[in-house]
Design an enzyme around this catalytic site. Sequence first.
Site, mmCIF file in Angstrom:
data_model
loop_
_atom_site.group_PDB
_atom_site.id
_atom_site.type_symbol
_atom_site.label_atom_id
_atom_site.label_comp_id
_atom_site.label_asym_id
_atom_site.label_seq_id
_atom_site.Cartn_x
_atom_site.Cartn_y
_atom_site.Cartn_z
ATOM 1 N N ARG A 1 9.902 -6.121 -7.414
ATOM 2 C CA ARG A 1 9.087 -6.003 -6.217
ATOM 3 C C ARG A 1 7.646 -6.380 -6.504
ATOM 4 N NH1 ARG A 1 9.336 -0.482 -8.246
ATOM 5 N NH2 ARG A 1 7.260 0.386 -8.056
ATOM 6 N N ASP B 1 8.621 2.508 -13.870
ATOM 7 C CA ASP B 1 8.115 1.210 -13.426
ATOM 8 C C ASP B 1 7.526 0.468 -14.610
ATOM 9 O OD1 ASP B 1 8.827 1.331 -10.763
ATOM 10 O OD2 ASP B 1 6.860 1.981 -10.074
ATOM 11 N N TYR C 1 8.888 10.782 -14.063
ATOM 12 C CA TYR C 1 8.245 9.562 -13.573
ATOM 13 C C TYR C 1 7.396 8.987 -14.679
ATOM 14 C CZ TYR C 1 4.577 6.897 -11.102
ATOM 15 O OH TYR C 1 3.674 5.953 -10.702
ATOM 16 N N ASP D 1 3.952 -4.700 -5.570
ATOM 17 C CA ASP D 1 3.200 -3.583 -4.997
ATOM 18 C C ASP D 1 1.800 -4.088 -4.664
ATOM 19 O OD1 ASP D 1 5.467 -2.208 -5.770
ATOM 20 O OD2 ASP D 1 4.423 -0.788 -7.065
ATOM 21 N N ASN E 1 5.019 5.338 -15.455
ATOM 22 C CA ASN E 1 4.498 3.979 -15.365
ATOM 23 C C ASN E 1 4.362 3.517 -16.810
ATOM 24 O OD1 ASN E 1 4.144 3.206 -12.678
ATOM 25 N ND2 ASN E 1 2.284 4.427 -12.496
#
Length: 149
Positions: A99, A132, A53, A101, A55
């Site tokens: 998207r 992301d 993961y 958030d 960011n």
Amino acid sequence: MSSYRDAHPWANEKTEAAAAVSDDERLVLAFFADLSSGDPEKLAPYFAPDAMYQNMPLPPAHGAEAVLATLGALFSVMSMDSIETLYLASRDGFVFTERVDYLTALPTGKSFALPVTGVTRVVDGKITAWRDYFDLREFEEAVDLPLRQ
């Protein structure tokens, strides 16, 4: 909090382009819905043991335990109030999302609509990679909460 699309009429999560058409897309949307729980343990079943993961531009977390620890640290300083997925597409196990958030910085109480583009890799029903991309400086300034070390 007003919707992001109030200021950006092109942003409409109600279009067919935001609807899941594959199992991988449904899994990613379910995962995004569960992010608002703020509970890393609830998210654990989504990840493969070797998941990654990141960011961007923060450092990546490698391995499901590190991913969950990173999410736990994030949840200690911000809540994920909701996610509006505007556009969704996938191919060969890669799910791409555009998207918004909706976040609240817990130390300051400030809320912010953060535009995000994400890439999630799904293999055998598990997330193996999730990246992301967003404007970190814009986020830090909006909620008065620095994430960079």
